[in-house]
Write an enzyme that holds these catalytic residues in place. Structure first.
Site, PDB file in Angstrom:
ATOM      1  CE  LYS A   1       3.032   3.080   3.075  1.00  8.91           C
ATOM      2  NZ  LYS A   1       3.043   3.229   4.514  1.00  8.91           N
TER       3      LYS A   1
ATOM      4  NE  ARG B   1      -5.632 -20.065   3.399  1.00  7.17           N
ATOM      5  CZ  ARG B   1      -4.826 -20.896   4.046  1.00  7.17           C
ATOM      6  NH1 ARG B   1      -4.712 -22.155   3.653  1.00  7.17           N
ATOM      7  NH2 ARG B   1      -4.107 -20.465   5.078  1.00  7.17           N
TER       8      ARG B   1
ATOM      9  NE  ARG C   1       6.922   4.111   0.745  1.00  8.54           N
ATOM     10  CZ  ARG C   1       6.610   4.893   1.776  1.00  8.54           C
ATOM     11  NH1 ARG C   1       7.544   5.215   2.664  1.00  8.54           N
ATOM     12  NH2 ARG C   1       5.396   5.340   1.935  1.00  8.54           N
TER      13      ARG C   1
ATOM     14  CG  LEU D   1       8.160   2.319   5.055  1.00 10.64           C
ATOM     15  CD1 LEU D   1       8.125   1.132   4.096  1.00 10.64           C
ATOM     16  CD2 LEU D   1       6.783   2.930   5.177  1.00 10.64           C
TER      17      LEU D   1
ATOM     18  CE1 TYR E   1       1.040  -0.236   4.428  1.00  9.71           C
ATOM     19  CE2 TYR E   1      -0.158   1.828   4.439  1.00  9.71           C
ATOM     20  CZ  TYR E   1       0.705   0.952   5.048  1.00  9.71           C
ATOM     21  OH  TYR E   1       1.239   1.262   6.274  1.00  9.71           O
TER      22      TYR E   1
ATOM     23  CD  GLU F   1       9.431   1.697  11.009  1.00 15.97           C
ATOM     24  OE1 GLU F   1       9.417   2.658  10.221  1.00 15.97           O
ATOM     25  OE2 GLU F   1       9.336   0.517  10.633  1.00 15.97           O
TER      26      GLU F   1
HETATM   27  N1  PMP Z   1       7.247   3.724   9.164  1.00 11.71           N
HETATM   28  C1  PMP Z   1       6.112   3.006   9.165  1.00 11.71           C
HETATM   29  C2  PMP Z   1       6.089   1.686   9.845  1.00 11.71           C
HETATM   30  C3  PMP Z   1       4.972   3.504   8.529  1.00 11.71           C
HETATM   31  O1  PMP Z   1       3.835   2.782   8.501  1.00 11.71           O
HETATM   32  C4  PMP Z   1       5.021   4.786   7.912  1.00 11.71           C
HETATM   33  C5  PMP Z   1       3.814   5.385   7.256  1.00 11.71           C
HETATM   34  N2  PMP Z   1       3.098   4.530   6.493  1.00 11.71           N
HETATM   35  C6  PMP Z   1       6.229   5.495   7.952  1.00 11.71           C
HETATM   36  C7  PMP Z   1       7.324   4.927   8.584  1.00 11.71           C
HETATM   37  C8  PMP Z   1       6.346   6.851   7.328  1.00 11.71           C
HETATM   38  O2  PMP Z   1       6.357   6.771   5.923  1.00 11.71           O
HETATM   39  P1  PMP Z   1       5.864   7.977   5.024  1.00 11.71           P
HETATM   40  O3  PMP Z   1       6.639   9.187   5.451  1.00 11.71           O
HETATM   41  O4  PMP Z   1       6.217   7.541   3.655  1.00 11.71           O
HETATM   42  O5  PMP Z   1       4.401   8.117   5.259  1.00 11.71           O
END
Ligand code: PMP
Length: 283
Positions: free
Chosen positions: A147, A99, A51, A203, A32, A179
């Site tokens: 992601k 599946r 990305r 991420l 996503y 994070e």
């Molecule tokens: N880390 C994680 C685990 C996230 O889910 C997100 C946002 N989806 C981010 C960092 C930040 O990413 P972005 O700045 O691209 O929204």
């Protein structure tokens, strides 16, 4: 009622359908992106699409979309739903198959869906007051750089934090802050801004990338390094970044107040700079 996008068509939200055999539903075999919308325009759209391409390559999805087609249906969703401020959620799954843990040997058609969601981005209450975070063990898998919609632990962490009176969770792996549940984590000491290096355990945020530039433009130094919990708790300021949070001050980490418990001057300046640059480059 919203109009949403599914596989090339716009539908009323209660009429849109995906298959019960979709691998996104059954295995979270699915990716996503969330793109922020301010004044009806998309922020950092091209970087979100880059990305998405990377995530699709990592998971060996069949390539089908070009960025222009995606831009066109994003803009159409904004128009159909009269979205001024909020976000567009885009999900791409591997597709529909019987599946089986073994992924289909022949590449199958991805499922693509998207919808709008309103949210206050600029005038957010949390940005004015700052947020409180609690730390939790990072129990996610080791490919957090992709992601995927495999978000159960992040959702559990956020829920545990809010049940305990915090706004969000920061996760710790081997003693280091990775994070936030859906954001990148940052601290400031003096004039140095620090965040974890980008690797398979976080991420690499699109907002994070832009912040490197904004920080330099403001004359601050950015260092990527492993941050321990004591480092974070003794910071002069702290914040998170994500597409919809932009730059959000953190004023408490567990029991420790950060700075004087209010959004600090560096974070406030960074947030203003980020929003300025985001609006200038919105499409
Ligand atoms: N880390 C994680 C685990 C996230 O889910 C997100 C946002 N989806 C981010 C960092 C930040 O990413 P972005 O700045 O691209 O929204």
């Amino acid at each position: 009622m919203r109009q949403v996008y599914v596989n090339g068509e716009f539908k009323k939200e209660d009429e849109a359908k995906v298959s019960v055999f979709d691998r996104g539903l059954l295995f979270s075999d699915s990716l996503y992106e969330v793109t922020t919308v301010i004044n009806g325009k998309l922020i950092d759209f091209n970087n979100h699409m880059k990305r998405l391409d990377r995530s699709m390559t990592e998971l060996k999805f069949k390539k089908l979309l070009n960025h222009l087609d995606i831009l066109i249906f994003h803009r159409k969703l904004i128009e159909l739903n009269n979205l001024k401020e909020g976000m567009i959620y885009l999900q791409v799954t591997r597709g529909v198959a019987d599946r089986s843990f073994d992924m289909p040997k022949d590449k199958i058609e991805p499922t693509v869906l998207a919808f709008t969601q309103e949210k206050k981005i600029i005038d957010s209450e949390s940005a004015k007051n700052g947020i409180k975070v609690m730390t939790l063990d990072d129990m996610r898998w080791k490919r957090c750089d992709i992601k995927t919609t495999q978000l159960l632990y992040a959702s559990m962490a956020k829920t545990e934090a809010t049940e305990k009176g915090f706004d969000d969770a920061w996760m710790l792996r081997e003693g280091y802050v990775t994070e936030g549940s859906s954001s990148n984590a940052w601290i400031i000491k003096g004039k140095i801004i620090m965040t974890r290096q980008s690797d398979n355990l976080i991420l690499s945020g699109i907002t994070r990338d832009v912040i490197f530039k904004c920080a330099k433009d403001l004359g601050y130094e950015v260092v990527t390094k492993n941050i321990t919990l004591p480092d974070a708790q003794s910071a002069s300021e702290a914040f998170i970044t994500s597409a919809t949070a932009c730059v959000m001050p953190v004023v408490k980490i567990n029991a420790s107040q950060i700075g004087d418990g209010k959004p600090g001057k560096f974070v406030t300046a960074l947030r203003e700079e980020y929003i300025k640059q985001a609006l200038e480059s919105s499409i």
